[in-house]
Design a protein around this motif. Sequence first.
Motif, PDB file in Angstrom:
ATOM      1  N   GLY A  72      -3.430 -12.516   8.334  1.00  0.00           N
ATOM      2  CA  GLY A  72      -2.383 -13.499   8.074  1.00  0.00           C
ATOM      3  C   GLY A  72      -1.186 -12.897   7.367  1.00  0.00           C
ATOM      4  O   GLY A  72      -0.401 -13.604   6.742  1.00  0.00           O
ATOM      5  N   ALA A  73      -1.024 -11.584   7.462  1.00  0.00           N
ATOM      6  CA  ALA A  73       0.063 -10.906   6.753  1.00  0.00           C
ATOM      7  C   ALA A  73       1.412 -11.228   7.370  1.00  0.00           C
ATOM      8  O   ALA A  73       1.521 -11.495   8.572  1.00  0.00           O
ATOM      9  N   ARG A  74       2.435 -11.213   6.544  1.00  0.00           N
ATOM     10  CA  ARG A  74       3.803 -11.308   7.039  1.00  0.00           C
ATOM     11  C   ARG A  74       4.150 -10.009   7.765  1.00  0.00           C
ATOM     12  O   ARG A  74       3.647  -8.938   7.420  1.00  0.00           O
ATOM     13  N   ILE A  75       5.046 -10.109   8.744  1.00  0.00           N
ATOM     14  CA  ILE A  75       5.376  -8.914   9.514  1.00  0.00           C
ATOM     15  C   ILE A  75       6.004  -7.841   8.628  1.00  0.00           C
ATOM     16  O   ILE A  75       5.732  -6.650   8.799  1.00  0.00           O
ATOM     17  N   THR A  76       6.800  -8.244   7.650  1.00  0.00           N
ATOM     18  CA  THR A  76       7.405  -7.262   6.749  1.00  0.00           C
ATOM     19  C   THR A  76       6.335  -6.534   5.944  1.00  0.00           C
ATOM     20  O   THR A  76       6.433  -5.320   5.705  1.00  0.00           O
ATOM     21  N   GLU A  77       5.309  -7.259   5.513  1.00  0.00           N
ATOM     22  CA  GLU A  77       4.221  -6.640   4.763  1.00  0.00           C
ATOM     23  C   GLU A  77       3.524  -5.579   5.599  1.00  0.00           C
ATOM     24  O   GLU A  77       3.172  -4.499   5.104  1.00  0.00           O
ATOM     25  N   VAL A  78       3.315  -5.874   6.872  1.00  0.00           N
ATOM     26  CA  VAL A  78       2.622  -4.927   7.749  1.00  0.00           C
ATOM     27  C   VAL A  78       3.507  -3.716   8.043  1.00  0.00           C
ATOM     28  O   VAL A  78       3.029  -2.575   8.071  1.00  0.00           O
ATOM     29  N   MET A  79       4.802  -3.960   8.263  1.00  0.00           N
ATOM     30  CA  MET A  79       5.702  -2.849   8.545  1.00  0.00           C
ATOM     31  C   MET A  79       5.857  -1.911   7.346  1.00  0.00           C
ATOM     32  O   MET A  79       6.214  -0.745   7.502  1.00  0.00           O
ATOM     33  N   ASN A  80       5.587  -2.402   6.162  1.00  0.00           N
ATOM     34  CA  ASN A  80       5.707  -1.580   4.954  1.00  0.00           C
ATOM     35  C   ASN A  80       4.413  -0.839   4.604  1.00  0.00           C
ATOM     36  O   ASN A  80       4.384  -0.093   3.618  1.00  0.00           O
ATOM     37  N   LEU A  81       3.373  -1.031   5.392  1.00  0.00           N
ATOM     38  CA  LEU A  81       2.086  -0.379   5.092  1.00  0.00           C
ATOM     39  C   LEU A  81       2.117   1.107   5.431  1.00  0.00           C
ATOM     40  O   LEU A  81       2.814   1.548   6.345  1.00  0.00           O
ATOM     41  N   SER A  82       1.313   1.856   4.687  1.00  0.00           N
ATOM     42  CA  SER A  82       1.010   3.240   5.040  1.00  0.00           C
ATOM     43  C   SER A  82      -0.502   3.327   5.245  1.00  0.00           C
ATOM     44  O   SER A  82      -1.245   2.429   4.825  1.00  0.00           O
ATOM     45  N   PRO A  83      -0.993   4.374   5.892  1.00  0.00           N
ATOM     46  CA  PRO A  83      -2.447   4.501   6.048  1.00  0.00           C
ATOM     47  C   PRO A  83      -3.195   4.473   4.721  1.00  0.00           C
ATOM     48  O   PRO A  83      -4.366   4.059   4.679  1.00  0.00           O
ATOM     49  N   ASP A  84      -2.543   4.871   3.643  1.00  0.00           N
ATOM     50  CA  ASP A  84      -3.193   4.873   2.332  1.00  0.00           C
ATOM     51  C   ASP A  84      -3.476   3.466   1.813  1.00  0.00           C
ATOM     52  O   ASP A  84      -4.239   3.303   0.854  1.00  0.00           O
ATOM     53  N   ASP A  85      -2.850   2.457   2.410  1.00  0.00           N
ATOM     54  CA  ASP A  85      -3.073   1.074   1.987  1.00  0.00           C
ATOM     55  C   ASP A  85      -4.285   0.448   2.676  1.00  0.00           C
ATOM     56  O   ASP A  85      -4.634  -0.702   2.399  1.00  0.00           O
TER      57      ASP A  85
END
Length: 317
Positions: A158-171
């Motif tokens: 249910g993440a916001r698209i901005t939240e997903v675009m800001n992810l790195s593999p370390d998250d």
Amino acid sequence: MSKYRANGTSSDVLNGFLDYLTVEKGASAHTVAGYRRDLERFLVERGIADTPLAQVDTVAIDAHLTQLSLGFAGKPGLSAASIARARASIRALFRYAVSEDILSADPAAEVQQKKLGKHLPKAISLEEIAAMLEVAGQRPGPVGLRDVALIELLYGTGARITEVMNLSPDDLYLAGEFPHVKLFGKGRKERLVPLGSFAVQALEDYLLLGRPLLLGKAKTRVAGHPLFLNKRGLSLSRQSAWEIISQTAVAAGCVSEVSPHSLRHSFATHLLEGGASIRDVQELLGHASVTTTQIYTKVSMNTLREVHALTHPRANL
């Protein structure tokens, strides 16, 4: 902060706002066109398109709304409904500017507006989500792995698209007894959201077999170590992610227009229909107030009402 900074023109801020409506809020093309029409008229008629939005005050907004009722250049004034819509558009633009730290204060906050009924979000069905995943999985090479992982992550958290675009593999924390993702919401507020087995598998496949191939196509160093990459090995943009979701939905035969925000709506609605508490859904969505989450109880109630009407022997005598 938005790329449309405080020292940009009002037109720059408008472009950022329209992009936000499309990508973050999943607004339809018709809705975005309506906002564009109202707001471009506001900027042009007040002569502020090429000046900073910070120079606009409440007096200018009120003057514009008054002029709409009187008419421009011999043309008759607009209807009350059209003026109310223009007022709502202006208020939405300034709320966006404040939320993005483009403005420190909202000059439109004092402008009165009649409350309009809220449109309930429309969830897509589990069958449609499965069809989207099937279509994405048929795409060859690393792109297919990326698109499946993107859909699974958006719907699974249910993440916001901005939240997903800001992810790195370390998250991502895919191993252990509690697979989860670390998301950073509004105000950089951190929350941990569990990952189901389907999302974990899709992300593992992408990280192992997809992302390295995409990363290898980058001709320059990728800034920020982003999780999702485009075909050139660079960070996937919000607009590109929106297009992936939208085009996948069309190819899957989804009846309604689907955006990343549709997957967020579906996540919340399906959880409540499955028996989750509204407080739990609030935490998973990252809503500051449970009031924001309560709209999904209305969606679920509508579903229950339809089921009752269709199945109870004495519902429609």
